[in-house]
Design a protein around this motif. Structure first.
Motif, PDB file in Angstrom:
ATOM      1  N   THR A  82       0.799  -1.166  -0.263  1.00 29.26           N
ATOM      2  CA  THR A  82      -0.150   0.082   0.140  1.00 29.26           C
ATOM      3  C   THR A  82       0.828   1.118   0.092  1.00 29.26           C
ATOM      4  O   THR A  82       1.939   1.235   0.951  1.00 29.26           O
ATOM      5  CB  THR A  82      -0.941   0.213   1.102  1.00 29.26           C
ATOM      6  OG1 THR A  82      -1.823  -1.207   1.298  1.00 29.26           O
ATOM      7  CG2 THR A  82      -1.753   1.222   1.186  1.00 29.26           C
ATOM      8  N   ARG A  99      -1.624  10.367  -2.959  1.00 31.17           N
ATOM      9  CA  ARG A  99      -2.926  10.755  -3.799  1.00 31.17           C
ATOM     10  C   ARG A  99      -3.122  10.223  -5.011  1.00 31.17           C
ATOM     11  O   ARG A  99      -4.219  10.421  -5.647  1.00 31.17           O
ATOM     12  CB  ARG A  99      -3.332  12.135  -3.379  1.00 31.17           C
ATOM     13  CG  ARG A  99      -3.352  12.520  -1.922  1.00 31.17           C
ATOM     14  CD  ARG A  99      -3.764  13.955  -1.923  1.00 31.17           C
ATOM     15  NE  ARG A  99      -3.906  14.517  -0.355  1.00 31.17           N
ATOM     16  CZ  ARG A  99      -3.909  15.774   0.065  1.00 31.17           C
ATOM     17  NH1 ARG A  99      -4.298  16.524  -0.972  1.00 31.17           N
ATOM     18  NH2 ARG A  99      -4.069  15.867   1.251  1.00 31.17           N
ATOM     19  N   SER A 131      -2.463   6.094  -9.196  1.00 29.32           N
ATOM     20  CA  SER A 131      -2.691   5.598 -10.541  1.00 29.32           C
ATOM     21  C   SER A 131      -1.581   5.904 -11.512  1.00 29.32           C
ATOM     22  O   SER A 131      -1.484   5.297 -12.441  1.00 29.32           O
ATOM     23  CB  SER A 131      -4.029   6.267 -10.971  1.00 29.32           C
ATOM     24  OG  SER A 131      -3.952   7.535 -11.025  1.00 29.32           O
ATOM     25  N   SER A 186       0.630   2.059 -15.322  1.00 24.71           N
ATOM     26  CA  SER A 186      -0.409   3.285 -15.001  1.00 24.71           C
ATOM     27  C   SER A 186      -1.590   2.401 -15.886  1.00 24.71           C
ATOM     28  O   SER A 186      -2.870   2.434 -15.646  1.00 24.71           O
ATOM     29  CB  SER A 186      -0.141   4.503 -15.040  1.00 24.71           C
ATOM     30  OG  SER A 186       0.177   4.798 -16.063  1.00 24.71           O
ATOM     31  N   ARG A 207      -3.315  -4.383  -9.501  1.00 23.78           N
ATOM     32  CA  ARG A 207      -3.389  -3.217  -8.769  1.00 23.78           C
ATOM     33  C   ARG A 207      -4.906  -2.871  -8.503  1.00 23.78           C
ATOM     34  O   ARG A 207      -5.860  -2.879  -9.261  1.00 23.78           O
ATOM     35  CB  ARG A 207      -2.797  -1.986  -9.565  1.00 23.78           C
ATOM     36  CG  ARG A 207      -3.157  -1.574 -10.733  1.00 23.78           C
ATOM     37  CD  ARG A 207      -2.245  -0.615 -11.634  1.00 23.78           C
ATOM     38  NE  ARG A 207      -1.877   0.451 -10.868  1.00 23.78           N
ATOM     39  CZ  ARG A 207      -0.910   1.269 -10.775  1.00 23.78           C
ATOM     40  NH1 ARG A 207       0.059   0.713 -11.825  1.00 23.78           N
ATOM     41  NH2 ARG A 207      -0.636   2.374 -10.135  1.00 23.78           N
ATOM     42  N   ASP A 208      -5.130  -2.022  -7.277  1.00 24.67           N
ATOM     43  CA  ASP A 208      -6.426  -1.337  -6.991  1.00 24.67           C
ATOM     44  C   ASP A 208      -6.165   0.057  -6.768  1.00 24.67           C
ATOM     45  O   ASP A 208      -5.548   0.466  -5.654  1.00 24.67           O
ATOM     46  CB  ASP A 208      -7.005  -2.135  -5.679  1.00 24.67           C
ATOM     47  CG  ASP A 208      -8.205  -1.625  -5.229  1.00 24.67           C
ATOM     48  OD1 ASP A 208      -9.028  -2.215  -4.161  1.00 24.67           O
ATOM     49  OD2 ASP A 208      -8.852  -0.730  -5.761  1.00 24.67           O
ATOM     50  N   ASN A 209      -6.373   0.851  -7.627  1.00 22.06           N
ATOM     51  CA  ASN A 209      -6.239   2.324  -7.519  1.00 22.06           C
ATOM     52  C   ASN A 209      -6.953   2.961  -6.444  1.00 22.06           C
ATOM     53  O   ASN A 209      -6.549   3.996  -5.821  1.00 22.06           O
ATOM     54  CB  ASN A 209      -6.199   3.110  -8.914  1.00 22.06           C
ATOM     55  CG  ASN A 209      -5.181   2.693  -9.925  1.00 22.06           C
ATOM     56  OD1 ASN A 209      -4.078   2.136  -9.342  1.00 22.06           O
ATOM     57  ND2 ASN A 209      -5.366   2.865 -11.119  1.00 22.06           N
ATOM     58  N   ALA A 210      -8.030   2.341  -6.395  1.00 19.88           N
ATOM     59  CA  ALA A 210      -8.990   3.429  -5.328  1.00 19.88           C
ATOM     60  C   ALA A 210      -8.355   2.876  -4.092  1.00 19.88           C
ATOM     61  O   ALA A 210      -8.748   3.682  -3.160  1.00 19.88           O
ATOM     62  CB  ALA A 210     -10.335   2.383  -5.530  1.00 19.88           C
ATOM     63  N   ASN A 211      -7.686   1.958  -3.666  1.00 19.82           N
ATOM     64  CA  ASN A 211      -7.095   1.785  -2.262  1.00 19.82           C
ATOM     65  C   ASN A 211      -5.580   1.801  -2.357  1.00 19.82           C
ATOM     66  O   ASN A 211      -4.871   1.272  -1.273  1.00 19.82           O
ATOM     67  CB  ASN A 211      -7.685   0.405  -1.923  1.00 19.82           C
ATOM     68  CG  ASN A 211      -8.925   0.170  -1.525  1.00 19.82           C
ATOM     69  OD1 ASN A 211      -9.560   0.740  -0.734  1.00 19.82           O
ATOM     70  ND2 ASN A 211      -9.771  -0.733  -2.479  1.00 19.82           N
ATOM     71  N   ASN A 212      -4.986   2.254  -3.244  1.00 17.13           N
ATOM     72  CA  ASN A 212      -3.518   2.371  -3.412  1.00 17.13           C
ATOM     73  C   ASN A 212      -2.705   1.334  -3.267  1.00 17.13           C
ATOM     74  O   ASN A 212      -1.604   1.473  -2.469  1.00 17.13           O
ATOM     75  CB  ASN A 212      -3.051   3.486  -2.380  1.00 17.13           C
ATOM     76  CG  ASN A 212      -3.572   5.083  -2.846  1.00 17.13           C
ATOM     77  OD1 ASN A 212      -4.239   5.189  -3.721  1.00 17.13           O
ATOM     78  ND2 ASN A 212      -2.951   6.079  -1.958  1.00 17.13           N
ATOM     79  N   THR A 213      -3.241   0.318  -3.661  1.00 14.22           N
ATOM     80  CA  THR A 213      -2.664  -1.373  -3.396  1.00 14.22           C
ATOM     81  C   THR A 213      -2.079  -1.855  -4.678  1.00 14.22           C
ATOM     82  O   THR A 213      -3.000  -1.898  -5.576  1.00 14.22           O
ATOM     83  CB  THR A 213      -3.433  -1.867  -2.550  1.00 14.22           C
ATOM     84  OG1 THR A 213      -3.669  -1.307  -1.368  1.00 14.22           O
ATOM     85  CG2 THR A 213      -2.894  -3.039  -1.936  1.00 14.22           C
TER      86      THR A 213
END
Length: 123
Positions: free
Chosen positions: A23, A27, A30, A53, A71-77
């Motif tokens: 994580t 901000r 992405s 990206s 990757r999960d851009n909504a959770n920065n992970t």
């Protein structure tokens, strides 16, 4: 400055699975090319898997078909799912981040590293 925090390492038997997570404290996650590197004792750090990206992926030949980066851009992970693990996968695994893929397009790691997580594959 981006902070990367990894989790999910451990001990697993050959043929088993592990999932790593990383994580990032940013901000604008992405825009980063994210990578997983590993370093075994006495060896150089090497790229295992990378995701841009635009969700393009790249894998070390020896892990193709066994490891999956996502990757999960909504959770920065960023995740690394590792299946059919082998003893030679034993290493410290590091998360890496490169804004806009500036360095990774030159086959260099990004400037930001996590603290590393140990993966041991042994019976």
């Amino acid at each position: 400055q981006v902070q990367l925090v990894e989790s999910g390492g451990g001990l697993v038997q050959p043929g088993g699975s592990l999932s790593l997570s990383c994580t990032a404290s940013t901000r604008i996650f992405s825009i980063y090319t994210m990578g997983w590197y590993r370093q075994a004792p006495g060896k150089q750090r090497e790229l295992v898997a990378q995701i841009t990206s635009g969700d393009n992926t790249n894998y070390k030949n020896s892990v193709k078909g066994r490891f999956t980066i996502s990757r999960d851009n909504a959770n920065n992970t960023v995740y690394l799912q590792m299946n059919t693990l082998k003893p030679e996968d034993t290493a410290v695994y590091y998360c890496n981040a490169d804004p806009w893929g500036i360095r990774t397009t030159k086959n260099q790691p990004g400037d930001y590293w996590g603290q590393g997580t140990q993966v041991t594959v042994s019976s």
